[in-house]
Design an enzyme around this catalytic site. Structure first.
Site, PDB file in Angstrom:
ATOM      1  N   HIS A  23       0.824  -1.211   0.000  1.00  0.00           N
ATOM      2  CA  HIS A  23       0.000   0.000   0.000  1.00  0.00           C
ATOM      3  C   HIS A  23       0.859   1.262   0.000  1.00  0.00           C
ATOM      4  CE1 HIS A  23       0.988   0.843   4.216  1.00  0.00           C
ATOM      5  NE2 HIS A  23       0.838  -0.462   4.427  1.00  0.00           N
ATOM      6  N   GLU A  96      -2.328  -7.295   6.949  1.00  0.00           N
ATOM      7  CA  GLU A  96      -1.042  -7.248   7.628  1.00  0.00           C
ATOM      8  C   GLU A  96      -1.062  -8.210   8.818  1.00  0.00           C
ATOM      9  OE1 GLU A  96       1.978  -7.228   7.679  1.00  0.00           O
ATOM     10  OE2 GLU A  96       2.565  -5.121   7.515  1.00  0.00           O
TER      11      GLU A  96
END
Length: 213
Positions: A23, A96
């Site tokens: 990201h 994550e």
């Protein structure tokens, strides 16, 4: 069998190509926070990075764009998918690493409280995601991709910690955590992996040339 190859090679009939993308810069990154699965929005820089990586990937011919369901990944995936006329598919498997009591703290603060930690994402601290759970996530996601995209190109927008673990899993399967993890993935860094049967080819890791300007 793992093959490291920095050159572009011919694509086999049943070869899957995966473009992993971290990201863009988030508010947590800007504040040097360990984010884990906590939510942080993209900064203006992160939004610009997302547009730049979308341009870099616009002609790769992806059949599907996958993304972690965390906001910083989803908002990075949006311009990538839009430029290719698609809608990103959310996957919790691409989140994550869950870091529980270590989240929303700086690295320095964590290491002061837990001086024995060598690797934050695999610290073993109670309340964090276990190596077994991470291994299962990698196994499940790869199995799904092989089933549905055996001869296709896909893009997967995820997070620095999890991408580095997934790459290690491709190297060593369930033994990934016993090896040194050398990968460091920058914001919108692109990693291209090709998989054909049991063969894995790494064309490049953490390519951020699209951010040169």
């Amino acid at each position: 069998m793992i093959i490291i190859n920095v050159l572009e090679a011919d694509r086999g009939e049943y070869m899957m190509i995966i473009y992993f993308v971290r990201h863009g810069e988030s508010e947590g990154n800007k504040k040097a926070m360990i984010q884990g699965q906590s939510e942080y929005p993209l900064t203006q820089t992160g939004e610009n990075q997302a547009k730049q990586v979308a341009q870099a990937l616009h002609d790769v011919g992806a059949s599907t764009i996958y993304t972690s369901d965390l906001a910083r990944a989803k908002n990075t995936a949006k311009p990538i998918a839009a430029l290719q006329g698609k809608k990103a598919v959310e996957s919790t498997l691409l989140r994550e690493v869950f870091l529980g009591p270590l989240e929303n703290r700086t690295r320095e603060d964590i290491l002061t409280s837990y001086p024995h930690i060598n690797q934050i994402v695999t610290s073993g601290v109670e309340g964090t995601e276990t190596i077994e759970a991470l291994t299962e996530r990698c196994h499940t996601q790869l199995k799904k991709w092989k089933k549905y995209h055996a001869s296709e190109t896909i893009i997967a927008v995820s997070h620095g910690g999890f991408i580095s673990i997934f790459l290690m899993y491709l190297f060593a399967k369930e033994n990934w955590h016993t090896l040194h993890r050398p990968f460091r993935i920058g914001n919108t860094g692109i990693t291209r992996v090709r998989i054909e049967g049991d063969n894995v080819y790494f064309d490049y890791v953490n390519n951020t040339s699209h951010l040169a300007n």
